[in-house]
Design an enzyme around this catalytic site. Structure first.
Site, PDB file in Angstrom:
ATOM      1  N   CYS A   1      42.299   3.572  31.222  1.00  0.00           N
ATOM      2  CA  CYS A   1      42.241   2.237  30.860  1.00  0.00           C
ATOM      3  C   CYS A   1      42.485   1.296  32.099  1.00  0.00           C
ATOM      4  O   CYS A   1      43.604   0.645  31.940  1.00  0.00           O
ATOM      5  CB  CYS A   1      43.144   1.857  29.571  1.00  0.00           C
ATOM      6  SG  CYS A   1      42.786   3.010  28.124  1.00  0.00           S
TER       7      CYS A   1
ATOM      8  N   GLY B   1      42.490  -3.532  36.979  1.00  0.00           N
ATOM      9  CA  GLY B   1      42.209  -2.693  38.287  1.00  0.00           C
ATOM     10  C   GLY B   1      43.450  -2.883  39.097  1.00  0.00           C
ATOM     11  O   GLY B   1      43.406  -2.449  39.908  1.00  0.00           O
TER      12      GLY B   1
ATOM     13  N   ASP C   1      47.641   3.646  30.771  1.00  0.00           N
ATOM     14  CA  ASP C   1      48.225   2.655  30.602  1.00  0.00           C
ATOM     15  C   ASP C   1      47.574   2.008  29.514  1.00  0.00           C
ATOM     16  O   ASP C   1      46.613   1.335  29.415  1.00  0.00           O
ATOM     17  CB  ASP C   1      47.998   1.269  31.833  1.00  0.00           C
ATOM     18  CG  ASP C   1      48.775   0.271  31.643  1.00  0.00           C
ATOM     19  OD1 ASP C   1      49.939   0.223  31.430  1.00  0.00           O
ATOM     20  OD2 ASP C   1      48.240  -0.891  31.924  1.00  0.00           O
TER      21      ASP C   1
ATOM     22  N   CYS D   1      53.232  -2.175  27.750  1.00  0.00           N
ATOM     23  CA  CYS D   1      53.980  -3.584  27.926  1.00  0.00           C
ATOM     24  C   CYS D   1      54.468  -4.138  26.995  1.00  0.00           C
ATOM     25  O   CYS D   1      54.078  -5.359  26.623  1.00  0.00           O
ATOM     26  CB  CYS D   1      52.902  -4.408  28.878  1.00  0.00           C
ATOM     27  SG  CYS D   1      51.433  -4.851  27.861  1.00  0.00           S
TER      28      CYS D   1
END
Length: 610
Positions: A314, A318, A477, A528
């Site tokens: 994912c 970038g 991620d 996160c």
């Protein structure tokens, strides 16, 4: 008892006399200090709040909620070590500071003053103002010498120029805009929701935030029409709700009419902020990348090596993809996949900006990352490169790991030359006609910018997935509830049901990721969010479901241990037992200024079957 009663009576008498002796001006000034300040209270869904209190404890969760409303106390810069060094970047940033003029009067200098004194454009003035007098240092964590910290400051008390019966002119911005401003951005036109009457260009305005409120349908909403006039009276929309939600003072770059008429541009130049953090927009482009420390650590924990084949499942936008490529010295193959076309384009743009050539991008849903082998017909793709008129016979992106050669063979056959000649012969005598529809389409394109199919760099390549065991390392991620990102002024949109759905979605992606890692390879999972159901619970699921996986040590290891035990929701649902004592949770706090991010590393057993 009588003595205690007399003491209580005396204390009450003194308090009464103190209040009685206060002037109306003092009372109003105290009221203004309570209103014109930054003291937000993060609102949660009641059930979610109860769940987190059970997981973290009431005191710890209160500290987390308070810290989430504040931005990081520093900006974290990742240096592109293929182009420069940390020491060189520090010298260049300090040089920008020196060129900006006075280093002692940062508080009182505006963009207009710098522009006038130095005869430079507005963008350069912004860069110089933001970088003046900031403390710059190299990261001292072993292995992260390529990270540079720029120290910010705050919270600061801001004098909004309040006078009795004369409130300051005010601009009300959306929550998303305010969160960006707290990170160092300016107030842009699309973020303005309401404004005082008679605001002209150059006026000093107080900037406040419109945070979502409970709606009649049980949800959340703003309930304010863009362009509303603020009178500074209690009849204003969200007058009382804005108490303690003032993020700074600025100078309007447009009049009130101009703000709501324009479609883009800066509306307010924020020259007196509650939190002062430098902006690095277009500063040392290609040499540095602004990225949160936990995100840098997540890529570093993957420990990519030269010549390896690595998948970022994912990958958008970038940041971690390019971090992996830099750590590999741009030698090897990094596959960056995302299901959004435009986000894949952003990855390509960032990789080109940083001068990285080992990154290959694909549009791919992470839930369909594993491709089943259906014979040789699926393993070769014939495609036409329109830029050089070559036929590219491209072997599938699922090349075996032991193959060291390139998966792409270019044969200069100029295949579509004949095709072009035939078409040109047939249409040589045709008259060119442009319809009115094409004219309108071109006008819309000029006004709105390039659409998806007209984006610079062309179309992105779709992927049908990758063969099992085809990567040395995989970074997942995963998309998550993002409840660890700072600053955050509202968290009420997440419910118990949505948190559970995030966890289910992530397990499905993990099921794909674990199949793609070769035996003995490395898989890093990160989020996160502070939700244990998306962090510790997934670790428990992974170890219970895939017995051949083992937890690997994380380097560097930042933060404390993860949540231990199980947790019962208000509806009786029990989260899986989370007895994982060595899950490293990167906990950000006011002192360190980190976002919350969990990064966990697994290593597949040698010779194990997936």
């Amino acid at each position: 008892m009588k003595k205690k009663g007399r003491d209580l009576l005396e204390a009450f008498r003194k308090t009464f006399l103190t209040l009685q002796n206060r002037t109306p001006r003092q009372i109003k000034m105290d009221a203004s200090s309570e209103r014109y300040c930054y003291n937000p209270i993060l609102r949660w869904n009641p059930q979610v709040e109860d769940y987190f209190i059970k997981a973290y404890g009431s005191l710890h969760f209160a500290q987390i909620s308070k810290a989430l409303t504040h931005p990081s106390c520093y900006s974290c810069i990742r240096v592109n070590t293929l182009k420069t060094t940390s020491d060189a970047v520090i010298e260049k940033l300090q040089e920008i500071m020196r060129k900006s003029g006075s280093e002692n009067d940062v508080e009182d200098i505006s963009i207009e003053e710098i522009k006038a004194n130095n005869s430079i454009d507005l963008d350069m003035a912004e860069k110089q103002l933001c970088l003046q007098n900031w403390s710059i240092s190299k990261c001292q964590i072993p292995g992260l010498e390529y990270v540079v910290f720029v120290k910010g400051s705050g919270p600061h008390a801001v004098d909004y120029g309040y006078a009795p019966d004369k409130p300051p002119k005010e601009v009300l911005v959306s929550r998303k805009c305010a969160e960006a401003v707290l990170r160092g951005a300016q107030v842009y036109v699309p973020g303005v929701m309401a404004c005082s009457a008679h605001v002209e260009e150059g006026d000093a305005v107080a900037v406040s935030v419109a945070v979502e409120q409970p709606a009649p349908d049980g949800g959340w909403g703003l309930g304010i029409t863009r362009g509303t006039v603020l009178q500074g009276l209690q009849t204003d929309p969200y007058y009382f709700e804005r108490n303690g939600l003032y993020i700074g003072q600025g100078t309007t770059m447009l009049s009130r009419a101009g703000i709501f008429r324009a479609s883009q541009g800066i509306a307010v130049d924020m020259n007196n902020r509650v939190f002062k953090l430098p902006s690095f927009h277009d500063v040392l482009e290609g040499e540095i990348f602004l990225q949160n420390l936990p995100s840098i650590v997540a890529a570093h924990a993957l420990d990519p090596q030269k010549g390896e084949r690595i998948l970022d499942m994912c990958a958008a936008p970038g940041g971690k993809t390019t971090a992996i490529a830099v750590l590999m010295k741009d030698e090897g193959e990094v596959i960056a996949a995302d299901r959004s076309h435009n986000k894949v384009m952003d990855i390509q743009k960032l990789a080109a900006e940083m001068g990285l050539t080992c990154i290959t991008t694909y549009k791919l849903d992470a839930l369909k990352a594993v491709r089943k082998s259906n014979g040789s017909s699926d393993m070769t793709t014939l495609c036409c490169n329109k830029d050089n008129n070559d036929v590219v016979i491209q072997s599938s992106d699922l090349r075996p790991l032991e193959s060291g050669g390139s998966s792409t063979t270019t044969v200069g056959l100029n295949a579509d030359t004949n095709c072009k000649e035939n078409v040109s012969n047939e249409k040589a005598n045709e008259r060119t006609y442009v319809s009115k529809a094409d004219i309108r389409k071109n006008m819309r394109r000029m006004r709105n910018g390039p659409g998806r199919n007209q984006s610079l760099g062309g179309r992105v390549e779709n992927s049908k997935g990758f063969l099992p065991h085809s990567f040395d390392r995989v970074l997942l991620d995963a998309p998550c509830s993002a409840l660890g990102l700072r600053p955050r002024l509202f968290a009420g949109e997440e419910t118990i049901e949505t948190l559970r759905n995030h966890g289910k979605y992530q397990r499905r992606m993990f099921d794909q990721a674990v199949q793609l890692v070769r035996p003995g390879g490395v898989l890093v999972y990160s989020t996160c969010t502070i939700n244990p159901g998306e962090n510790e619970a997934l670790v428990r699921y992974a170890l219970d479901t895939y017995k051949f996986l083992s937890l690997a040590p994380q380097h560097p290891r930042i933060g404390g241990p993860g949540v231990v035990g199980s947790c019962q929701f208000s509806d009786g649902y029990i989260e899986v037992d989370m007895k994982i004592r060595n899950v490293s949770k990167m906990v950000g706090n006011v002192a360190s200024g980190c976002d919350w991010r969990v990064a966990k590393t697994w290593r597949g057993g040698v010779g194990s079957e997936v």
